[in-house]
Write an enzyme that holds these catalytic residues in place. Structure first.
Site, PDB file in Angstrom:
ATOM      1  N   ASP A   1       0.856  -1.175   0.000  1.00  0.00           N
ATOM      2  CA  ASP A   1       0.000   0.000   0.000  1.00  0.00           C
ATOM      3  C   ASP A   1       0.898   1.232   0.000  1.00  0.00           C
ATOM      4  O   ASP A   1       1.950   1.253   0.639  1.00  0.00           O
ATOM      5  CB  ASP A   1      -0.959   0.001   1.181  1.00  0.00           C
ATOM      6  CG  ASP A   1      -0.281  -0.109   2.532  1.00  0.00           C
ATOM      7  OD1 ASP A   1       0.106   0.930   3.091  1.00  0.00           O
ATOM      8  OD2 ASP A   1      -0.153  -1.249   3.045  1.00  0.00           O
TER       9      ASP A   1
ATOM     10  N   ASP B   1      -9.427   2.938   6.312  1.00  0.00           N
ATOM     11  CA  ASP B   1      -8.299   2.834   7.236  1.00  0.00           C
ATOM     12  C   ASP B   1      -8.710   3.531   8.530  1.00  0.00           C
ATOM     13  O   ASP B   1      -8.772   4.753   8.594  1.00  0.00           O
ATOM     14  CB  ASP B   1      -7.075   3.500   6.604  1.00  0.00           C
ATOM     15  CG  ASP B   1      -5.871   3.549   7.542  1.00  0.00           C
ATOM     16  OD1 ASP B   1      -4.831   4.066   7.113  1.00  0.00           O
ATOM     17  OD2 ASP B   1      -5.975   3.091   8.695  1.00  0.00           O
TER      18      ASP B   1
ATOM     19  N   GLU C   1      -7.755   3.870  12.529  1.00  0.00           N
ATOM     20  CA  GLU C   1      -6.710   3.563  13.498  1.00  0.00           C
ATOM     21  C   GLU C   1      -6.632   4.666  14.545  1.00  0.00           C
ATOM     22  O   GLU C   1      -7.600   5.408  14.747  1.00  0.00           O
ATOM     23  CB  GLU C   1      -5.375   3.340  12.795  1.00  0.00           C
ATOM     24  CG  GLU C   1      -4.974   4.463  11.839  1.00  0.00           C
ATOM     25  CD  GLU C   1      -3.726   4.109  11.041  1.00  0.00           C
ATOM     26  OE1 GLU C   1      -2.629   4.455  11.533  1.00  0.00           O
ATOM     27  OE2 GLU C   1      -3.840   3.524   9.934  1.00  0.00           O
TER      28      GLU C   1
END
Length: 785
Positions: free
Chosen positions: A158, A250, A252
């Site tokens: 990525d 994503d 986090e």
């Protein structure tokens, strides 16, 4: 009508998704102009599908980027770029990482520090995972690599705008076969200078590629949909070309200025935020996005929420050979980010499968099970047992999914299979493009009064290699007295001591009881005979530890104001210091205990039943038979005497011969109280009757049948047959109320017990203990298989 919220956690078939074009991209947003989006052709919807949703434009308040003439206007993917060669299959023993000893290909491949990313508002995938994350210790030094993985799969990477002008032919040569490319962050940032080069460049060499969005809940608290729309409008689209990977969220750690680890949000709020984002993505693209996170972050910040398993899991975990324990709700991982730096530009990833499965993942069909819902299970008097639901295959919605039904009715257990191909317009409405014909209704014939249960499994379509999916179990109950499960009143506390207090409050709501028994809540032997004694004398059983009386027990004794407190057992069961805590709480505090459990039971018999003409006899080596017998013994005015059960011992023989008891009811089968014991008692002149079943549950049912006539117990007590403290206090309460006590397993009620509910004409029940002891299926009289 099917609830939309129930459907919200289920995967949508990718093959009928909307194709969303990508706009121009910019690394640095400015407030001068809005991004232009060029849509690619969209498949025509079917008649029952409706028009596909168009991606929403960014809110006017968001800063808009200026055009960058150096970048292509739209990073359009080639139709299906063919690589020069498919990757070589990886060894079964693991995956070797190419160039394990090499540093990244260029200095520009390395990520900057977190401070730099914070200042730019541009974070790479995994950049905020701290060293304190136990599942993912950071390894971000350039050139530090994991040389060998304990899993096989397809290698990939990525990248973000921090990796400039990636040499994609070199990435292919190094073994990379897929790439996730950062598109957006929050509601303001989108990648301008590098997205097209990365998105189109990876595709041009034959890679699978997709876009990811770095979540920033602090930028729009409660408005995850705005971030989803920003993502889709700026590169987060999807097309069913077999090369575009599902868009990726994503999610986090937040930094201190953003509210810390969980962005200043509660577990419930964070779960709602994520759900809003992924469901918005599905409505805009037609497929479920993947989710990237760490196990520690997910379990901490969502409270281990387990309802997102339909979304592919991209898990981060560094420095180990396997992904380890996954976040709650996922049984398997789709992609694992195993290294933060290495041979490939950006982070090092591996896909869980081969090239064929990677292609299925691009079409949102990576060996994922069918999806569906078990809606209803109903039975009416003399009518069939009917179940309804829906299911469809995620990779091939045209295929009719088979649903296996395991029936459990009063006539026995059997299995049938039905096709989910009936009309369900609500399914088609909730999932545009899937169609209506995915429902099913099927029946089992009437088999008499009692418990009915069905467990459903949607079977994976063999051609897609998908696993099966359990749709769960549902129960129904019918009798002459009631058309559904008896009304359930649950009495429970936070632990066994609090449950005893709650039971006391429910059974003795006013002060001034004649007696209260205090018994060990940690071991059963001395306490077993207390239940019929307390029931006979109309008082509660409360629990104690060996060394002290819990404060909740003391408070309850003060509330009920007993005339007498009876401490059951010797000082090993309840110590002298604990005994002294009871002083002053009643006019009389006495201890009834013997040298062992058997002598204690005999002393309790004399104490509470001084002139009884009979007794119940149960093993002292287990609690279930004794406690189920307690209410029955109390109803008949008889004590419970514990015996070893192997033979008629001298102590029991001497005790019986010196009393007026002439009838004995032996509780349990010959495996617990032998035939020899019963024969010896008969030879000694006692009338012996045995009440026993094939197990403790059937024994509890047979005990109820001996003491309560047909239609003779509108209310019954139900407790765990595997947990003595709750059964002990329930036995005393049931006996005091002249009601039967029957036993259940933690997740179900045996048919022998359910049949007693039918015979007794039961319309309500008191369930003792919390759902960790007897779960909610017990409230429905779900029959055990």
């Amino acid at each position: 009508m099917m609830k939309k919220t129930a459907l919200a956690t289920i995967v949508v078939a990718a093959v009928l998704a909307v194709t969303v074009g990508a706009p121009a991209y910019a690394d640095e947003p400015t407030p001068d102009s809005a991004p232009a989006a060029t849509a690619t052709p969209t498949p025509s919807p079917s008649a029952d599908q409706g028009a596909p949703a168009e991606p929403a434009a960014p809110a006017a308040a968001d800063p808009a980027p200026t055009a960058d003439p150096a970048d292509p206007a739209t990073p359009t993917a080639p139709a299906d770029p063919a690589p020069t060669a498919e990757p070589t299959p990886t060894p079964a023993t693991g995956t070797a990482v190419p160039g394990a000893d090499a540093a990244p290909e260029a200095a520009s491949d390395a990520d900057p520090s977190l401070d730099v990313m914070d200042a730019a508002g541009n974070h790479t995938m995994g950049s905020t995972i701290p060293d304190s994350d136990p599942a993912s210790p950071k390894q971000r030094k350039a050139g530090v690599v994991q040389p060998f993985l304990g899993v096989s799969g397809i290698l990939g990477q990525d990248v973000s705008g921090w990796q400039e002008n990636v040499n994609w032919p070199a990435q292919w040569a190094a073994g990379s076969r897929f790439a996730y490319v950062k598109a957006t962050e929050g509601t303001t940032y989108f990648s301008r200078n590098q997205f097209a080069q990365q998105y189109n460049g990876s595709a041009s060499v034959g890679m699978f590629r997709g876009a990811y969005h770095f979540a920033n809940p602090s930028t729009a608290p409660g408005d995850a949909a705005a971030e989803a729309r920003w993502f889709v409008a700026n590169g987060g689209g999807w097309s069913p070309d077999g090369r575009t990977l599902p868009p990726l969220l994503d999610i986090e750690y937040g930094n201190a200025s953003q509210g810390g680890t969980c962005w200043g949000m509660s577990a419930g709020a964070m779960t709602s935020w994520i759900r809003e984002f992924v469901t918005t993505m599905r409505s805009l693209t037609g497929i479920n996005p993947a989710i990237y996170t760490t196990t520690n972050w997910w379990n901490t910040c969502t409270g281990s929420n387990n309802t997102f398993g339909a979304y592919p899991m991209f898990v981060a975990r560094y420095g180990t050979n396997t992904p380890g324990t996954l976040p709650a709700g996922w049984l398997n991982w789709t992609i694992w980010q195993f290294q933060a730096a290495g041979t490939l530009a950006g982070d090092q990833d591996i896909f869980n499968g081969d090239i064929a499965l990677l292609r299925q993942y691009a079409l949102n069909g990576t060996s994922m099970p069918p999806t569906g819902v078990f809606d209803t299970a109903t039975v009416a008097k003399s009518g069939p047992f009917t179940v309804t639901g829906w299911a469809f295959d995620q990779a091939n919605v045209a295929a009719a999914v088979k649903v296996r039904i395991e029936w459990n009715t009063p006539s026995g257990i059997r299995t049938t299979t039905v096709s989910a191909n009936a009309s369900r317009p609500d399914v088609g409405a909730a999932y545009p493009g899937v169609g209506n014909n995915h429902g099913f209704t099927t029946t089992a014939p009437w088999a008499g009064n009692g418990q009915y249960r069905a467990c459903l499994t949607a079977l994976g379509v063999a051609t897609s290699g998908a696993r099966n999916l359990s749709l769960g179990c549902k129960a129904a109950f019918v009798s002459d007295a009631i058309a559904s499960a008896p009304a359930s009143k649950r009495v429970a506390g936070s632990d066994r001591f609090e449950t005893a207090v709650a039971t006391s409050k429910a059974s003795f709501p006013t002060a001034g009881v004649p007696v209260a028994y205090v018994a060990s809540g940690l071991d059963f032997p001395d306490a077993l005979a207390a239940a019929p004694a307390a029931a006979k004398q109309k008082g509660p059983v409360l629990l104690s530890t060996a060394v002290s009386i819990p404060q909740s027990t003391l408070n309850e004794l003060k509330r009920v104001k007993p005339s007498r407190i009876v401490v059951v057992g010797g000082e090993k069961a309840i110590s002298a210091s604990a005994y002294r805590q009871l002083t002053g709480l009643a006019a009389s505090v006495v201890r009834v205990g013997g040298g062992d459990r058997y002598e204690t039971s005999r002393k309790l018999a004399d104490f509470a039943f001084p002139s009884s003409g009979g007794a119940y006899v149960a093993t002292g080596w287990g609690f279930a038979d004794s406690l189920a017998a307690g209410p029955v013994a109390a109803k008949r005015g008889q004590p419970l005497i514990l015996v070893d059960g192997a033979k008629l011992d001298a102590g029991t023989s001497s005790y019986l011969s010196g009393r007026s008891m002439r009838s004995l009811t032996v509780v349990g089968g010959t495996s617990v109280i032998s035939g020899g014991w019963a024969s010896a008692a008969s030879a000694a002149g006692f009338s012996v009757t045995r009440v026993g079943g094939s197990d403790r549950f059937e024994t509890s049912a047979k005990l109820a049948s001996t003491a309560f006539p047909s239609n003779g117990a509108k209310n019954v007590y139900l407790a765990s047959g595997l947990n003595f403290p709750d059964a002990l206090v329930a036995a005393a309460a049931a006996g005091a109320a002249t009601k039967p006590l029957m036993l259940a397993v933690g997740t179900c009620v045996p048919r022998s017990v359910g049949d007693q509910f039918v015979r007794l004409g039961t319309t309500s029940m008191q369930v003792t203990g919390g759902t960790t002891v007897l779960n909610k299926d017990v409230d429905q009289l779900a029959v055990c298989y």
